[in-house]
Design a protein around this motif. Structure first.
Motif, PDB file in Angstrom:
ATOM      1  N   ASP A 225       0.870  -1.265   0.037  1.00  0.00           N
ATOM      2  CA  ASP A 225      -0.039   0.008   0.039  1.00  0.00           C
ATOM      3  C   ASP A 225       0.826   1.227  -0.042  1.00  0.00           C
ATOM      4  O   ASP A 225       1.502   1.656   0.988  1.00  0.00           O
ATOM      5  CB  ASP A 225      -0.813   0.087   1.047  1.00  0.00           C
ATOM      6  CG  ASP A 225      -1.946   1.011   1.124  1.00  0.00           C
ATOM      7  OD1 ASP A 225      -2.118   1.903   0.190  1.00  0.00           O
ATOM      8  OD2 ASP A 225      -2.532   1.375   2.109  1.00  0.00           O
TER       9      ASP A 225
ATOM     10  N   SER B  15       0.144   7.100  -5.080  1.00  0.00           N
ATOM     11  CA  SER B  15      -0.716   6.333  -4.285  1.00  0.00           C
ATOM     12  C   SER B  15      -1.431   5.118  -5.051  1.00  0.00           C
ATOM     13  O   SER B  15      -2.193   5.305  -6.054  1.00  0.00           O
ATOM     14  CB  SER B  15      -1.958   6.865  -3.865  1.00  0.00           C
ATOM     15  OG  SER B  15      -1.518   8.219  -2.690  1.00  0.00           O
TER      16      SER B  15
ATOM     17  N   SER C 288      -2.400   0.642  -4.336  1.00  0.00           N
ATOM     18  CA  SER C 288      -2.201  -0.564  -3.508  1.00  0.00           C
ATOM     19  C   SER C 288      -2.320  -1.800  -4.537  1.00  0.00           C
ATOM     20  O   SER C 288      -2.975  -1.743  -5.639  1.00  0.00           O
ATOM     21  CB  SER C 288      -3.413  -0.519  -2.394  1.00  0.00           C
ATOM     22  OG  SER C 288      -4.760  -0.675  -3.133  1.00  0.00           O
TER      23      SER C 288
ATOM     24  N   GLN D 252       1.297   5.153  -0.290  1.00  0.00           N
ATOM     25  CA  GLN D 252       0.220   6.581   0.074  1.00  0.00           C
ATOM     26  C   GLN D 252       1.043   7.780   0.008  1.00  0.00           C
ATOM     27  O   GLN D 252       1.893   7.919   0.547  1.00  0.00           O
ATOM     28  CB  GLN D 252      -0.037   6.284   1.597  1.00  0.00           C
ATOM     29  CG  GLN D 252      -0.681   4.930   1.986  1.00  0.00           C
ATOM     30  CD  GLN D 252      -1.096   4.748   3.333  1.00  0.00           C
ATOM     31  OE1 GLN D 252      -0.479   5.646   4.209  1.00  0.00           O
ATOM     32  NE2 GLN D 252      -1.929   3.655   3.808  1.00  0.00           N
ATOM     33  N   ASP D 253       0.896   8.467  -1.045  1.00  0.00           N
ATOM     34  CA  ASP D 253       1.181   9.765  -1.349  1.00  0.00           C
ATOM     35  C   ASP D 253       2.719   9.593  -1.222  1.00  0.00           C
ATOM     36  O   ASP D 253       3.288  10.641  -0.679  1.00  0.00           O
ATOM     37  CB  ASP D 253       0.792  10.774  -0.285  1.00  0.00           C
ATOM     38  CG  ASP D 253       0.965  12.168  -0.613  1.00  0.00           C
ATOM     39  OD1 ASP D 253       0.909  12.709  -2.042  1.00  0.00           O
ATOM     40  OD2 ASP D 253       1.215  13.048  -0.022  1.00  0.00           O
TER      41      ASP D 253
END
Length: 242
Positions: free
Chosen positions: A5, A23, A25, A7-8
């Motif tokens: 995952d 971002s 997943s 994220q940013d």
């Protein structure tokens, strides 16, 4: 729970902002194909996932554990996330068998006998068991890349990263490597693949993302991505390579 995952995620090389808020997943057993023009940040992105490159902002989680946390063991991370590069990066002074058994014995602490047994099984799986006692220089490019895949698999990783694994190969050797990758996908390996092999993407990917300028411009399942791209930049790229 996602296997990976992101994220940013932001990454700079000096003043160059190479990853601009990625971002994404990847679920367990999913195959993600990453495509895009040269310099779009594709290789940097997957190299951040096992910390071959450090990113400056954002988070990457492996099974919900932050890989940048102080208590995350980087050697354990690289055992869990295998990577296969454009260049094969085999040790030229070691035989194929020793290239594959080195890390399981040194890093995973396996006994040599079981490591050799596993290495021979992996060489069988990638179709070159008869090359076990040869040195890398005695092999074709396609054979060397299959050794590199076997070497990564010998660590029993949870995720495999492929950074344009066929781009250094002669055309007739590409399929032998792609066939091994297809078998891995069918066996349920979680895979992130940077590649321009769009036939492979159509056949194997669960999701395709297109990167440009350090950003994800477009993503979707292969049938949608190839038959109905929405972004003009994606359309122009696909027109060039298909």
């Amino acid at each position: 729970m996602a296997m990976i995952d992101c994220q940013d995620v932001h990454k700079w090389f000096g003043d160059f902002h190479v990853l601009q808020g990625i971002s994404q997943s990847v679920e367990r057993g999913e195959v993600l194909v990453i495509c895009g023009p040269s310099g779009s940040g594709k290789s940097t992105f997957i190299r951040c996932i096992n910390r071959l490159e450090e990113f400056q902002k954002g988070h990457i989680l492996l099974e919900e554990k932050d890989i940048h946390s102080k208590d995350f063991n980087i050697n354990e991370l690289r055992a869990e996330i295998g990577i296969v590069f454009q260049q094969f990066n085999l040790y030229p002074h070691l035989t194929v068998l020793k290239n594959i058994t080195l890390a399981p014995v040194k890093v995973r602490g396996r006994d040599r006998k079981s490591a050799v047994t596993q290495a021979m099984e992996l060489l069988e799986r990638v179709g070159i068991v008869e090359q076990a006692n040869k040195y890398p220089a005695e092999l074709s490019g396609g054979q060397q890349q299959r050794v590199a895949i076997a070497r990564a698999l010998a660590m029993r990783p949870k995720v495999m990263l492929f950074d344009e694994p066929t781009s250094a190969l002669d055309p007739e050797m590409i399929n032998e490597v792609l066939n091994v990758m297809k078998d891995l996908a069918r066996d349920g390996m979680t895979m992130l693949c940077v590649t321009h092999e769009m036939g492979f993407a159509r056949e194997v990917a669960d999701k395709v993302i297109f990167m440009d300028g350090g950003q994800i411009v477009e993503q979707g399942p292969p049938n949608e991505f190839f038959s109905n791209p929405r972004h003009e930049r994606t359309k122009a790229f696909l027109k060039e390579i298909l």
